[in-house]
Design an enzyme around this catalytic site. Structure first.
Site, PDB file in Angstrom:
ATOM      1  N   ASP A  95      -4.416   6.240  -0.217  1.00 40.03           N
ATOM      2  CA  ASP A  95      -3.202   6.059   0.601  1.00 40.03           C
ATOM      3  C   ASP A  95      -2.775   7.349   1.283  1.00 40.03           C
ATOM      4  O   ASP A  95      -1.587   7.679   1.346  1.00 40.03           O
ATOM      5  CB  ASP A  95      -2.043   5.518  -0.250  1.00 40.03           C
ATOM      6  CG  ASP A  95      -2.411   4.272  -1.023  1.00 40.03           C
ATOM      7  OD1 ASP A  95      -3.209   3.478  -0.504  1.00 40.03           O
ATOM      8  OD2 ASP A  95      -1.916   4.091  -2.147  1.00 40.03           O
ATOM      9  N   GLU A 141       0.100  -3.920   6.009  1.00 39.73           N
ATOM     10  CA  GLU A 141       0.873  -2.954   5.212  1.00 39.73           C
ATOM     11  C   GLU A 141       0.633  -1.555   5.760  1.00 39.73           C
ATOM     12  O   GLU A 141       0.007  -1.373   6.808  1.00 39.73           O
ATOM     13  CB  GLU A 141       0.452  -3.037   3.737  1.00 39.73           C
ATOM     14  CG  GLU A 141      -1.033  -2.834   3.527  1.00 39.73           C
ATOM     15  CD  GLU A 141      -1.484  -3.032   2.093  1.00 39.73           C
ATOM     16  OE1 GLU A 141      -0.667  -2.868   1.175  1.00 39.73           O
ATOM     17  OE2 GLU A 141      -2.670  -3.341   1.885  1.00 39.73           O
TER      18      GLU A 141
END
Length: 524
Positions: free
Chosen positions: A13, A185
């Protein structure tokens, strides 16, 4: 050439920023404390772990959070001399609900001091704070929908953030529901040439993962989708060495070049598709088309295992030492503890100088107060060695070397005490929550014991010794795939750690003293 991944082992991430000539990447840490790991580079090729900003319970309380809960997808930004870090603490993730809390902290320097957190919202995860050129700030995040017959990933929403009031203000606006790839997302927003660009992750974090670019002439949309989406993916190339590619973040160099960091996974070569090293961070150069869309500089949609060096001045860092002698007053940046901070009540570097003292607490399945300190495994071929002094008096007292994914899956070479065997070594295996002790018990004398683990791709072998020179294999060869995030189709997000731990299920906190810890990567 730059070899991918640039951040090896469990480093997912990635959120990247540049401040003058320095580059910083923040990555997720989930249930591991301190929260968020920030890496530093000056040339986009050489990286070092620099700091972990969420280092106290007042900022981050992980006690009781489920495995693969906790810190999800932090995002870094910088504006007018201040660093901003958005993060999510997921405290519940089973079933249809996501119980989570979203915060922002700030600092005048990347190394802190970082502020106490400001509460943002709880509507979803993957928060990103965009600083517009007119001085206004907007928070973007995905929206979670638990209702029956609804898409769980219910699009990207935005709301204005007022730093003076320390809260979100104004209307909440849905700006995109994503594409047919689904699972939209990880929003990141950039402004260039009159457009607001929205980079999102799609397809889920597994084999269908991807990154898609959208744009609008107003920050609130409407956003049009890149007609040649997705921008990067390995969804159609199952044999690519960098699988699960997606969830990107962009940066412009001081020379005007653009790069993207993104998630990927390196599977074991045994065909299992399992990745015990977890989700890693790689780098690709990207270029703008005349129509104003981004493309991989190498062409196509698949990432490259090797890319040309940047034109930035090379800036290598000193290599990390193989041995940690525990001579410093605090643990190095590589070490994490599980859910709780290291403090003198259970971990000490001063009570016996030159040793790491761990006081036994709860079991390896606890979600609250474990005495476990560990670091990422970052290579498929590595050796780990430690030396421990520990004198258990009961079967409820244990200490040793652990290869740990979570409370359900780990391998533990531990010292304990048995009425018949006395002090002895044994291997504990937890496989999908099923506890087992391998039928290999070795009585050992009082005094120092040396423990070793060797990982060679899909194989793990434990060893022990009494003099630090000669080694005896301990137990059978174990399968490293058990330490992967998708083992037995589990939906988890971290990676394999190796660490030192102690348990005392009598509650007397019997301590174990570890003299050193060696982590050595071996060229395959």
């Amino acid at each position: 050439m730059i070899q991918n991944p640039i951040l090896r082992g469990f480093n997912p991430d990635a959120s990247i920023i540049r401040v003058e000539d320095d580059y910083y990447i923040a990555t997720s840490t989930f249930e591991w404390f301190p929260g968020v790991l920030i890496h530093h580079s000056k040339d986009l090729m050489n990286w070092r772990p620099l700091t972990r900003p969420l280092d106290r319970v007042s900022q981050l309380d992980l006690r009781g959070v489920p495995s693969s809960g906790g810190i999800w997808a932090p995002s870094l930004s910088y504006c007018d001399g201040t660093f901003y870090l958005c993060f999510t603490n997921v405290v519940g993730r089973k079933g249809v609900y996501k119980d989570l809390h979203n915060y922002i902290v700030t600092a005048p320097s990347i190394e802190g001091p970082w502020s106490e957190p400001i509460y943002l919202n709880a509507s979803g995860f993957d928060h990103f704070l965009f600083h517009d050129t007119d001085g206004r700030k907007y928070l973007f995040n995905m929206q979670w929908d638990f209702r029956k017959n609804k898409k769980r990933f219910a699009g990207i929403i935005m709301q204005e953030f007022c730093p003076h009031e320390g809260k979100l203000i104004g209307e909440i606006k849905l700006i995109t529901e994503g594409t047919d790839l689904g699972v939209t997302e990880g929003p990141m927003v950039y402004k260039k040439d009159g457009y607001y660009y929205l980079l999102v992750a799609e397809g889920g974090t597994g084999p269908m993962h991807a990154a898609t670019l959208m744009r609008a002439t107003s920050v609130g949309g409407p956003y049009e989708v890149d007609p040649d989406y997705p921008m990067i993916t390995t969804r159609n190339t199952p044999d690519h060495p960098l699988q699960n590619a997606g969830h990107g973040s962009l940066v412009e160099t001081q020379l005007g070049d653009w790069y993207m960091v993104f998630i990927c996974s390196r599977p074991l070569p045994d065909g299992s598709k399992l990745s015990p090293l977890g989700r890693e961070t790689s780098l690709q150069k990207v270029t703008w088309t005349p129509e104003g869309w981004l493309r991989l500089a190498a062409g196509g949609k698949q990432p490259q295992l090797h890319i040309p060096e940047t034109e930035l001045t090379p800036h290598p860092f000193d290599p990390d030492p193989i041995r940690d002698d525990f001579d410093e007053r605090k643990l190095s940046v590589h070490w994490h503890t599980l859910r709780v901070p290291a403090d003198e009540s259970w971990l000490s570097l001063s009570e016996r100088p030159g040793y790491l003292r761990l006081k036994g607490r709860e079991s390896l399945t606890s979600l609250h107060h474990q005495s476990l300190v560990a670091r990422r495994i970052q290579s498929f071929t590595c050796e780990i060695v430690t030396c421990v002094e520990y004198e258990p008096q009961a079967f409820t007292q244990m200490a040793g070397l652990v290869l740990y994914y979570d409370e359900s899956d780990h391998y533990y070479l531990r010292i304990s005490h048995d009425d018949q065997l006395g002090k002895h070594l044994a291997i504990v295996v937890n496989d999908q929550g099923q506890y087992d002790e391998l039928d290999t018990y070795v009585p050992i004398p009082e005094g120092r014991v040396y423990l070793k683990a060797a990982m060679n791709f899909d194989q793990i072998q434990f060893f022990y010794g009494l003099d630090g020179q000669s080694w005896q294999p301990m137990g059978p060869t174990l399968y490293s795939g058990n330490l992967a995030d998708s083992y037995q189709s589990k939906l988890s997000f971290t990676g394999a750690f190796v660490g030192l731990c102690a348990q005392d299920l009598r509650g007397t906190r019997l301590h174990a003293d570890f003299d050193f810890f060696d982590y050595m990567e071996i060229d395959a």
